[in-house]
Write a protein that holds these residues in place. Sequence first.
Motif, mmCIF file in Angstrom:
data_model
loop_
_atom_site.group_PDB
_atom_site.id
_atom_site.type_symbol
_atom_site.label_atom_id
_atom_site.label_comp_id
_atom_site.label_asym_id
_atom_site.label_seq_id
_atom_site.Cartn_x
_atom_site.Cartn_y
_atom_site.Cartn_z
ATOM 1 N N ARG A 39 2.498 1.630 -3.386
ATOM 2 C CA ARG A 39 1.514 2.105 -4.370
ATOM 3 C C ARG A 39 1.321 3.609 -4.239
ATOM 4 N NH1 ARG A 39 -2.565 -0.438 -2.597
ATOM 5 N NH2 ARG A 39 -1.868 -2.421 -3.477
ATOM 6 N N TYR A 40 1.322 4.118 -3.017
ATOM 7 C CA TYR A 40 1.157 5.562 -2.797
ATOM 8 C C TYR A 40 2.270 6.338 -3.499
ATOM 9 C CZ TYR A 40 1.507 10.082 -0.493
ATOM 10 O OH TYR A 40 1.616 11.430 -0.246
ATOM 11 N N GLU A 48 0.830 -1.206 0.000
ATOM 12 C CA GLU A 48 0.000 0.000 0.000
ATOM 13 C C GLU A 48 0.867 1.260 0.000
ATOM 14 O OE1 GLU A 48 -3.659 2.044 2.557
ATOM 15 O OE2 GLU A 48 -3.032 -0.024 2.947
ATOM 16 N N ASN A 49 1.917 1.255 0.825
ATOM 17 C CA ASN A 49 2.826 2.404 0.844
ATOM 18 C C ASN A 49 3.536 2.570 -0.496
ATOM 19 O OD1 ASN A 49 2.160 3.025 3.433
ATOM 20 N ND2 ASN A 49 4.093 2.366 4.352
#
Length: 293
Positions: free
Chosen positions: A35-36, A32-33
Amino acid sequence: MPFDDEFGFRQVEYQSHFDQFAAPFLTGKNAENDRYFVNQAKENHVYGINNALLELISDALMMLETVRFTKDAEHFLRYGVMRRVRMLMSAFRSFQSIIMPDRVIPLTQEQADDVCRDLNAVYINILGLLDNYAWVMVHQAGNDATKAMKPMSIGLFKPVIAADPELKTTAHTLAPYAAWEADVKTRRNPAAHRMPLYVPSASYTREDLAEFERYEHLISSALRAQEFEKLSDLRMASHRIGVFVPVFLHDPGEKVMDIYPTLPHDIGQLVKVGRIVQTFLREHDASLAASGQ
């Protein structure tokens, strides 16, 4: 003012934004990080493309005041190049107002219709602009033999341009973009001649489809019971089912393409070609002036 090509070319390349805004922060330990930060790079790439398009059309406007164009060259610049750049800018801005790299909410039907319209407009105008630039070059600096060629023979990457003594140097500079032009045609041509490009509204799991069917049943029941006050909430809830995946394609049986960075990359390559051509037009006019012509 002449282009700063080093900066201008860098701002339209996704890799330069990835190296600055994503690569230093990726760990591979938290998807998730990661992807950010990748989305940050993709968003900054979009902003770079927006700025580059503005610079391109601003320079074209200044050239109309400073470069001594032939009547036909000015005609193709004013009514071909400048119109198409504006159309492309408008379509790309409209597209990104609905879809940016971090979007996960499914598209409504209206949004899906709008982004499909904009996507097709972008690709049709990219290749139209390449043709417009070729005609400006030919009518501004080409020899009589080149100007007399059949219209289908004229193109930035066609042999006629490279064979003209006044145009061959610029044709050589443009040659590295020939492979990109051939590649972008695989995205554009079906949009014009066969299947239009489209963006799927969402991706659904089996559970999502079952939930969607449940809401469809609730909506039908509310209609039969004339419980109209429930309809809006039920429809909104059904539209939130699934996850938006930023891809585009022509046909379900064909290749799926990522919207980002593909779409801004294609616009960026067009901008680079435009900068090369507009620089040539300025330099050609300056050389004529220096020689007293």
